[in-house]
Enzyme design. Structure first.
Site: not given
Ligand SMILES: *Cc1c(COP(=O)(O)O)cnc(C)c1O
Length: 346
Positions: A37, A129, A245, A294
């Protein structure tokens, strides 16, 4: 010659594959997937997926249907969309080898109304979640679904926390209660919690990319990403003068300072101000001085008299060290890497 981006990410494809193999070995009999992702945690999802599928990975995880589409053809692998399915995703439903991870009773209803078919399901076992509740499952909310993988997600796998065992027990209690062919609980850190957490499929992300969420992984996971930036200007800063800065850094003696073309818009966060570390071409340590701007940051190059405008230097902290220095999580450091990099795979 084609124009190139001002900065470079050096991405070690062998290390990526080696990390996946390590995590697959630690997963025991369970298959080992890959979370790609957020554009493969900033590295480039297609390139990551191509290499991992080539190594034998068959289960890819993205957040959205747009990310699934961007992956394109993943050969013999399948892609699970962690955010499930919204009405707005209907035009992409039917992409080959892509299925949703259903998270709510409403998503289950929507998937069935769209024609159903193979899906995954997320159950919440204590993170609060995403996911259906254990009670939803017991109450028959998944009846009639064709489920490949029933999964849950650990809230505290990167710590020794009592919630880990509670989530494990709650998840194990779902075995055999649904049509799911496989069970999956562990992310990267969860793999390091031990064989009980692996079930049939693990879902590492961070550790594939060189992140170290638990000490057990420290000696096993190889770094994957290096940042390189170029010196735009070099100057002598006289004792008593300041840099950057808000004039946070004051020269105690005459100092050779290089301004390089990297800043927080590139994901080189302000937390590195006055504490980041860069390396010269000969691996010389070059302290970051003053505020990160930046698009720019200053480093002390007094140790390299010969270094000049145009020279490349690397921001060589490991992810865990960079996380400590900047106060950002290893996840944020990876996914923040911006668009001004050529992503160069070796
Ligand atoms: C992002 C995610 C993972 C991977 O988690 P890591 O901590 O990056 O290994 C696995 N399962 C779900 C549901 C996630 O959202």
């Amino acid at each position: 010659m084609d124009w190139t981006a001002p900065n470079r990410l050096r991405i070690d494809g062998d290390a990526l594959v080696a990390n996946w193999r390590t995590l697959a070995r630690m997963s025991g009999r369970a298959a080992c997937g890959a979370a790609v992702k957020a554009n493969g945690y900033g590295l480039g999802a297609r390139e990551v997926a191509t290499r991992l599928v080539g190594a034998g990975c068959r289960d890819l995880f993205v957040a959205t249907w747009g990310e699934a589409r961007a992956l394109g053809d993943v050969g013999p692998a399948t892609v699970s969309v962690l955010h499930g399915v919204r009405d707005e995703d209907a035009p992409l439903v039917g992409l080959p080898a892509v299925r949703p991870v259903l998270n709510t009773v409403e998503q289950v209803r929507r998937w069935q109304a769209m024609g159903g078919g193979l899906c995954d399901v997320m159950v919440d076992t204590g993170m609060n979640r995403l996911g259906l509740s254990v009670d939803d499952v017991a109450g028959g909310a998944l009846k009639g679904l064709l489920i490949e993988t029933l999964m849950s997600h650990l809230a505290c796998a990167d710590e020794d926390h009592p919630l880990n065992a509670r989530q494990l027990a709650a998840f194990a209690g779902l075995a055999g209660r649904t049509s799911a062919r496989r069970l999956s609980l562990a992310n990267s850190a969860g793999i390091a919690l031990g064989a009980d957490y692996a079930f049939d499929l693990t879902r590492p992300g961070l550790a594939l990319y060189g992140g170290i969420p638990r000490a057990e992984l420290a000696d096993m996971i190889r770094p994957v990403v290096g940042i390189e930036a170029q010196i735009l200007q070099r100057r002598t800063v006289r004792a008593g003068e300041t840099v950057g800065y808000n004039a946070t850094w004051t020269a105690e003696q005459d100092t050779e300072v290089a301004t390089i073309n990297l800043g927080y818009a590139d994901g080189y966060w302000r937390g590195f101000s006055d504490c980041g570390t860069a390396r010269g071409p000969g691996d010389e340590v070059l302290p970051v001085i003053g505020r990160v701007s930046m698009d720019l940051v200053a480093v002390d190059v007094s140790s390299i008299p010969s270094i000049a405008e145009g020279a490349w230097i690397s921001l060589a902290d490991t992810l865990p060290a960079a996380s400590v220095a900047s106060g950002m999580s290893q996840y944020e450091l990876l996914t923040g890497l911006g668009q001004r990099f050529d992503r160069l795979w070796t």
